[in-house]
Scaffold this motif. Structure first.
Motif, short mmCIF file in Angstrom:
data_model
loop_
_atom_site.label_atom_id
_atom_site.label_comp_id
_atom_site.label_asym_id
_atom_site.label_seq_id
_atom_site.Cartn_x
_atom_site.Cartn_y
_atom_site.Cartn_z
N GLY A 1 4.11 -11.32 -9.03
CA GLY A 1 3.69 -12.35 -8.08
C GLY A 1 4.30 -12.18 -6.70
N ALA A 2 4.86 -10.98 -6.42
CA ALA A 2 5.52 -10.74 -5.13
C ALA A 2 4.52 -10.39 -4.04
N ILE A 3 3.32 -9.96 -4.41
CA ILE A 3 2.28 -9.62 -3.42
C ILE A 3 0.96 -10.22 -3.88
N ASP A 4 0.01 -10.28 -2.94
CA ASP A 4 -1.32 -10.82 -3.25
C ASP A 4 -2.36 -9.72 -3.44
N LEU A 5 -2.22 -8.63 -2.67
CA LEU A 5 -3.18 -7.53 -2.72
C LEU A 5 -2.44 -6.21 -2.67
N ALA A 6 -3.01 -5.19 -3.29
CA ALA A 6 -2.40 -3.85 -3.26
C ALA A 6 -3.48 -2.81 -3.04
N VAL A 7 -3.23 -1.91 -2.10
CA VAL A 7 -4.10 -0.75 -1.90
C VAL A 7 -3.42 0.42 -2.60
N THR A 8 -4.12 1.05 -3.53
CA THR A 8 -3.54 2.11 -4.35
C THR A 8 -4.48 3.31 -4.39
N LEU B 1 -10.04 -10.98 14.31
CA LEU B 1 -11.03 -11.87 13.70
C LEU B 1 -10.43 -13.15 13.11
N HIS B 2 -9.21 -13.04 12.59
CA HIS B 2 -8.58 -14.20 11.93
C HIS B 2 -7.13 -14.32 12.37
N PRO B 3 -6.88 -14.66 13.63
CA PRO B 3 -5.52 -14.69 14.16
C PRO B 3 -4.61 -15.71 13.48
N GLY B 4 -5.17 -16.69 12.81
CA GLY B 4 -4.34 -17.69 12.14
C GLY B 4 -3.77 -17.23 10.82
N ILE B 5 -4.28 -16.13 10.28
CA ILE B 5 -3.79 -15.63 8.99
C ILE B 5 -2.60 -14.70 9.22
N GLN B 6 -1.51 -14.99 8.53
CA GLN B 6 -0.31 -14.17 8.63
C GLN B 6 -0.32 -13.13 7.52
N LEU B 7 -0.31 -11.85 7.89
CA LEU B 7 -0.35 -10.77 6.91
C LEU B 7 0.97 -10.01 6.95
N SER B 8 1.66 -9.97 5.81
CA SER B 8 2.89 -9.19 5.69
C SER B 8 2.62 -7.95 4.87
N TYR B 9 3.44 -6.91 5.07
CA TYR B 9 3.17 -5.62 4.44
C TYR B 9 4.45 -4.95 3.96
N ILE B 10 4.37 -4.38 2.76
CA ILE B 10 5.44 -3.52 2.26
C ILE B 10 4.81 -2.25 1.71
N GLU B 11 5.56 -1.16 1.78
CA GLU B 11 5.08 0.14 1.31
C GLU B 11 5.51 0.36 -0.13
N ALA B 12 4.57 0.78 -0.97
CA ALA B 12 4.90 1.03 -2.38
C ALA B 12 3.89 1.99 -2.98
N GLN B 13 4.38 2.90 -3.81
CA GLN B 13 3.49 3.78 -4.56
C GLN B 13 2.72 2.96 -5.60
N PRO B 14 1.58 3.45 -6.09
CA PRO B 14 0.74 2.65 -7.01
C PRO B 14 1.47 1.99 -8.17
N PRO B 15 2.33 2.69 -8.93
CA PRO B 15 2.99 2.00 -10.06
C PRO B 15 3.84 0.82 -9.61
N GLU B 16 4.57 1.00 -8.49
CA GLU B 16 5.41 -0.08 -7.97
C GLU B 16 4.56 -1.23 -7.45
N ALA B 17 3.43 -0.90 -6.83
CA ALA B 17 2.55 -1.94 -6.31
C ALA B 17 1.97 -2.79 -7.43
N VAL B 18 1.58 -2.15 -8.52
CA VAL B 18 1.06 -2.90 -9.67
C VAL B 18 2.15 -3.80 -10.24
N ALA C 1 0.85 -1.19 0.00
CA ALA C 1 0.00 0.00 0.00
C ALA C 1 0.89 1.24 0.00
N PHE C 2 0.29 2.37 -0.35
CA PHE C 2 1.02 3.62 -0.46
C PHE C 2 1.30 4.20 0.93
N PRO C 3 2.26 5.15 1.05
CA PRO C 3 2.69 5.62 2.36
C PRO C 3 1.59 6.12 3.29
#
Length: 316
Positions: free
Chosen positions: A147-154, A124-141, A105-107
């Motif tokens: 295939g380095a991420i599963d979801l992107a907030v842009t 709600l879902h303690p068994g799910i492991q969520l990792s996060y990296i910061e990226a501007q929209p073009p980099e996130a896309v 997601a963006f900064p």
């Protein structure tokens, strides 16, 4: 002579042989598997015919595994244990007791959307492991494409000619989470600071503080609509820095409401809606099949509950 085993040796045959090894009788194997005794006997006969080897020999009312049957039973323990473990893992995934989600997601989202999401996921879902990296929209896309991420907030601005949600995101799923208002930030002593809505045209001679390339492009577009080219004297992506620069009467700025959600407004700065009005849209990017993955579907559902009003975006 080389024995060529039929490649159609099936899992049911393996389970039957293991059950016979454990119970010592075909009747006992049928009972443990929930089948009738004739059905197990017939299946065993067909398996022996395919293999060309006997798997059991009868000893009175019981049966004993032949050497071939013992070999198959020995492997059956490993095979069925692995299948049971796989079934358990799949059940955990389906029941959201396990799973991983890689998010970018963006900064600005790092201090607003992401903490709220992480807290909700942990609750709600303690068994799910969520990792996060910061990226501007073009980099996130680009990360999504790799295939380095599963979801992107842009985010995107209307009319952005370099909007990364166009051609570069072709084939991906894009949904708008919410749209937020853009506002101007003025020194408290500015002549227009008392106006309920500030006409951007009245800021034509001011020095401006701009942000990221996309935010800068949006500022240029709004000022163009107002009939002037802004004098951009300073650039920073840090919303707190922007507010303090404005409060020090260094310049004026245009910011999205989300950038102000966690920043403290200094006494020397005021926030006002502006005309012509403008906004920014917050998006979620995923692969087309993401909603079929339980952990991703759960994360997407939570992100869709974090609407604009949760961030104080309507307060002036």
């Amino acid at each position: 002579m080389t024995l060529e085993l039929d490649p159609q040796l099936d899992l049911q045959s393996i389970r039957i042989v293991r059950a016979i090894a454990e119970s010592g009788t075909i009747t006992g194997a049928a009972r443990s598997l929930g089948y009738s005794q004739p059905a197990v006997s017939q299946h065993l006969q067909r398996t022996e015919a395919r293999l060309g080897l006997p798997l059991v020999t009868r000893v009175g009312r019981s049966v004993r595994l032949t050497e071939a049957g013992q070999v198959l039973a020995r492997h059956a323990i490993t095979i069925t244990s692995a299948l049971d473990a796989a079934a358990g893992d799949l059940a955990d995934l389906a029941g959201l007791r396990s799973g991983t989600v890689r998010l970018a997601a963006f900064p600005t989202a790092s201090s607003t959307i992401v903490p709220r999401l992480l807290g909700a996921m942990a609750s709600l879902h303690p068994g799910i492991q969520l990792s996060y990296i910061e990226a501007q929209p073009p980099e996130a896309v680009a990360l999504m494409r790799e295939g380095a991420i599963d979801l992107a907030v842009t985010f995107s601005y209307p009319g952005d000619r370099t909007d990364p949600h166009r051609d570069s995101a072709s084939g991906l799923s894009i949904e708008t989470l919410f749209t937020e208002e853009m506002v101007v930030v003025l020194p408290a002593g500015h002549p227009l600071a008392g106006d309920p809505i500030v006409d951007v045209a009245g800021l034509a001679t001011e020095r401006w503080i701009a942000g990221c390339p996309r935010c800068r492009g949006h500022l240029l577009a709004v000022c163009e609509l107002a009939g002037f080219d802004p004098l951009i004297a300073f650039e920073t992506d840090n919303a707190s820095a922007v507010l303090n620069l404005v409060a020090s009467d260094i310049g004026v700025a245009m910011l999205p409401r989300l950038a102000l959600a966690t920043a403290t407004l200094p006494a020397g700065a005021v926030i006002r809606p502006h005309t012509p009005p403008s906004d920014r849209s917050i998006h979620l990017i995923a692969s087309d099949g993401a909603r079929r993955v339980p952990s991703l579907a759960a994360t997407i559902a939570l992100l869709n509950t974090l609407e604009g009003h949760d961030w104080g975006l309507t307060a002036a």
